[in-house]
Structures are given as structure tokens and as C-alpha cells.
Design a protein around this motif. Sequence first.
Motif, PDB file in Angstrom:
ATOM      1  N   GLN A  75       0.833  -1.296  -0.020  1.00 11.12           N
ATOM      2  CA  GLN A  75      -0.170   0.239  -0.234  1.00 11.12           C
ATOM      3  C   GLN A  75       0.874   1.283  -0.083  1.00 11.12           C
ATOM      4  O   GLN A  75       0.361   2.511  -0.001  1.00 11.12           O
TER       5      GLN A  75
ATOM      6  N   ALA B 268       2.938   4.545  -0.712  1.00 11.79           N
ATOM      7  CA  ALA B 268       2.826   5.607  -1.821  1.00 11.79           C
ATOM      8  C   ALA B 268       4.053   5.336  -2.541  1.00 11.79           C
ATOM      9  O   ALA B 268       5.068   5.145  -2.168  1.00 11.79           O
ATOM     10  N   GLN B 269       3.730   5.905  -3.700  1.00 11.51           N
ATOM     11  CA  GLN B 269       5.027   5.847  -4.949  1.00 11.51           C
ATOM     12  C   GLN B 269       6.080   6.641  -4.384  1.00 11.51           C
ATOM     13  O   GLN B 269       7.535   6.332  -4.649  1.00 11.51           O
ATOM     14  N   ASP B 270       6.021   7.779  -3.796  1.00 11.00           N
ATOM     15  CA  ASP B 270       7.022   8.739  -3.533  1.00 11.00           C
ATOM     16  C   ASP B 270       7.877   8.276  -2.135  1.00 11.00           C
ATOM     17  O   ASP B 270       8.878   8.628  -1.762  1.00 11.00           O
ATOM     18  N   GLU B 271       7.350   7.166  -1.595  1.00  9.52           N
ATOM     19  CA  GLU B 271       7.904   6.494  -0.505  1.00  9.52           C
ATOM     20  C   GLU B 271       8.766   5.294  -0.794  1.00  9.52           C
ATOM     21  O   GLU B 271       9.407   4.498   0.183  1.00  9.52           O
TER      22      GLU B 271
ATOM     23  N   TRP C 212       5.447   0.915  -9.239  1.00  9.52           N
ATOM     24  CA  TRP C 212       4.525   1.419  -8.417  1.00  9.52           C
ATOM     25  C   TRP C 212       3.407   2.447  -8.988  1.00  9.52           C
ATOM     26  O   TRP C 212       2.283   2.344  -8.829  1.00  9.52           O
TER      27      TRP C 212
END
Length: 603
Positions: free
Chosen positions: A262, A264-267, A308
Motif C-alpha cells: 500500500q 505511496a509511490q514517493d515513499e 508502483w
Amino acid sequence: MATAKAFLNDDHRVLVYCPLRGSVANLGLSVLRLHRQGYLDSYLPTDVDITRALTVGVEWLGEGHVAVECLRLGVAVHHGGLPRAFLGEVEELLAQRKLRLTISSPTLAQGIDLSCSVLLFRSIYRAGKPIPPHEYANVVGRAGRAFVDLDGITVYPVFQAGYEGDKRVEAFRKLRRNAQVREMESGIVLLIQHLVTLLAEFTGATYDDIVSYVANTSGPWTLEGFTGNRVESESGIDPDLAFFEAISELDTMIFGTIEDAQLAQDEVANALDLALQTSLWKRRLSRMTDDDAALQTAILHGRAEWLWRNTTASERLGFYAAGIGYRTGSALIAQLNALSEHLARAETMLAEGAVNAASEELSSFAQAVFRIPPFAPESLPEGWPDLLGKWIAGDSLVATIGTSEGVEFIQNAVVYQLVWAVEAVRVQALAAGDQRMAEAIGRIPLSLTYGLPTLTAAALAQAGLHSRRMIIAALNAVPADFTDVDGMLTWLQDGAGETIASLWTNRGDVQLWERFVKSGDYEEDTGSQARTLTDVQWSGSAPVGGSAVRLLHNPRTNTTSVYAPDLTKLGALATAYPDIGFSDVVGTISDDGLAIQVSGWEF
């Protein structure tokens, strides 16, 4: 074979290693020809009984098969295309040190115990290139191992004279030197280096090309995408297949390293760095040049962020659980409804005893997935759907197939690739919310693996009876409907054992049945005893007692996690169980929510 004969005559146990599986059968044929011509003796000791192994070999492969005929001479032929039942018998003879000559493929380098005092290399080349140093070292480790043989001899016979012979000798010496000085290397480093090598060889991509592409591309990663052109190569490697395999391995590594689907893409990049901060990959980066370290990081981060951007959380869960990469997973998703429908109908039909109808559904399923790597076979024999149907029905393998190509189709395309595809579709459909997949698709994998139409027949095969013919005869004589070891024990103890024992008239069948009864595979029932796992660490509150959960082991982090039927992660076990892998190990939450009760798995 002249070299092997010399060592055999000196009372050594010899293993001939062939880097290519196809070379094993060819060398076996040479053994048979040399024996007919009087140049090779039989190396089977007169006091060694191979009746049981021959019985299994003839049933699965037929009279005249090279592996069966070599066994009659005391020569073990071992490669991954042979039936598991036959290989098990051969390996038992080898473990008992009853066979003195073995011809083996790269299965040897994958952990099969075939210890010897002399190791001969049939060749050190595969696809025109020397085998990797780590493979050489692994194979050489089979010669003269501690507490087995006093000395170990490794030989690479070279018969050419002049320049060609000198070149081969130098290649062998270089391979040996590289194997001796090799250092521990990160699997991630090697994978990314391999990917970069492929790009440079087949596209001419430079450092800047690669860094720019992985940072900016939004479309699928392809060979041409990096530079827009293709460079001709004489390596003999299929560039598209090699690139696909490397990218798929990178994908599965990423999905297995970032456990939170789950996220987020920037993480994603930070999550990777955190998970790998103490890894060998991170330590190796510190010893690289700045450009090489930056390239490693750019490819790893770039691919993770691309994944992602182009997948949903449920898709990532499905890809991870099935052990597949993006390209394979997306191809399955495009046909998921139809593939799931085939599986659901086939499972129902097998439960109802409609074997022919189930086979038709599975043939339709196979026709679709056989077009998708890595489920795509190298080749398909003519009339393979009919072979598949007869295999599932329990018909004689030899009468049905009769060719080495057909046997390899069953062992590789069906038992390995098709079973994997079934599980991949099942977990992907489960992740997508298909409730039909929450009810285990249990009959299909067993029928495909053992070539038997019922759970009862498969239970006998799982328990160690290596003859499909005998299993079917036993159930025809004393019908039963058990599905586990406890039911089988009750069936045997209620008189079935004595009745069935009277069926066998030849010595091989008698030995197979006696070994099955006395082996302890089912008598002690070590594999099916219910086990309670109390070292559960839940991510949140414990699930309701009686809830079903699924266990998956991540080999990269060596952790065994607990998932809900829809693949939502619920927690992890303090103790790791590596043997679980991606198997369908299902448990039930205890009434107090403090433990998981699991049965049907050997811990």
C-alpha cells in the motif's frame, strides 16, 4: 568415457558432469553403444538389487529408454527432465553408494547429493561461454567431500592437439582460478550488472542512456527503449528472453523487499533503502566507483518507482505471492476472468469425477498460459492436450506418450510450469477479490503434479507410493475416499493393506508396496500432524478465532508472514519457516487469537 573407464577400473566412483541437459542423454546413448561394442563392461555389482528402481523406470519411461537401460549397467542418468519418482529411486541407490558411475546435468549444481571420488567435466561450456565460476566451485565440491572420500579428483579431458587443445586447457585453468578467488557478492549487484551487460551488448546503451531511461520512461521497459536500436550479437543468447528474465527477477526482488504493497509511490525509494541498509548490496556499493554505485541505485529505484506507478496494491500483492514479475502478472491480469473461470470449472468437475470435462478446461487454461513466459514451454509435442488429459486421468505414461519429448512435456510443462501458472492465477484472482479462489483450488495442482484424478489417489502418491499403475489398481480393489494421512491409515488398518498386498505378482511391485508400507512416510504421520504456532506477532488486533489465514515465506528477508485470504498482511511469525516458500500453507486462528493451528505441512 575412456577416462571414466580408467578411473572405474581403479575402483573409483565417477561422476560425469554435463553443463547441458541434452548432453546427458547423448552420453548415456554412448555408454550403451560402447557396451554393445564390448568397450565398456557392466558396472552393476552382482549383489546390488535394482528391481524396484527398474520397475518405476519402466512404468514411467518404458523399456529401452536410455536412463533405464543405463541403470541396468549400473550407470545413473540424472537430469531434471526425468520423472521425479524415477529420480527418487536413483538418488536412493546413489545415497547407498550402490552405483559407481553417474552422468548428471546442472541439477548437480543445484544441491543434489551425488558425491563421488572423481569428477569429470564433459564440457565447461554452455551457449558458447564457460560456465560461471560459482557453478564450477559448487560442482567440484561434489568430489571427495569430507567424511565421504579420502581424496577428490577433478578432470577435464582434452583430446585436441595444438592451438585448440591449448585454448581449452587455458579456459579450464582460468575457470578454476576464478572459482578459487571468488568473493561473496550481492545477488542484487550481480543481477543489475547482468542487466547492464545485456543492455550494452544488445543495444549499445551507455551509462547516460540507462540513467536517463530509468528516470524518465513511463512505458514498459524494453531493450529498444534504452537507445532506440538493436545491436547484432554472436553470443547465441535470445536477447528478449534474457532481458525478460533479468527484469522479472528484479521485479520479484523488489516486491519481496518492500513488504507494504500500500506504500505511496514517493515513499518507495526510501523504503528500499531502509530495507537494504544493512544488506551486502549496500556494503558493496561503498566499494564501487561513484558512477557504478549511482547506476546500481538508479536502476533499482527507477524500476521500483515504475512498478508502483503502473500497478495497484492488490496487483503487487498477487505478483509477490505468485513469485512473478510485472510482465507476466500483467499478461495474467488481462485474461484473469477467463483463466479463473477455467480453474473454477475444472476444480468442480474433478470433485464430481468428470475427469474428461476437467481436462478440457485445463487444456483451454494451458493454451492461454503457455504463451506467457515463464510458463511457456520450449516446445510442445503434437497432440499435447490429449496427452494432458490422459495424464490427469491416470493413464499409462508410456502407452500415452512413448517419446522422450512427451515425458519432458509432462515433467517440465505440466508438473512445473502449468502448476506454477495455476497458483499464479489463483493468488492474482484472490488478490483481486475473486471469492471463488478463497476456497482452495486443491485438486488441480495435485492432479497435474501426480497424474491422478482424485485426492485419494494423490494422497497415496504423496505418501511415497511411486507407481500410478499400482495406486489405481489398489483403489479399484479397495475403493476409498480419504484425503489425508489419517484417513489412509484407517483404510489400511481396516484390511485394505492385506487385500492390496495380495495384488502384486512381480518382485518390483512387491518391493514398492513393502517400501511404501514400511517407509514411515505415513505411519508416523510427521508431515500431517496439526501444529500450533504461538510465536505470532500481529500487526494490529488479532483476527477472530476460527478465521483462515495463509502463510508465506520471504527468502530475501527470511521472514514468514501471515496473510488474510485476500492477501492483506496481518502479522509475522517470530520463527522463520523457509520451506514454506510460496506454497499454499493455510492455517486457522485459535479461539483466543493467540496462535495459528496448521496441518498438512512438514516443519
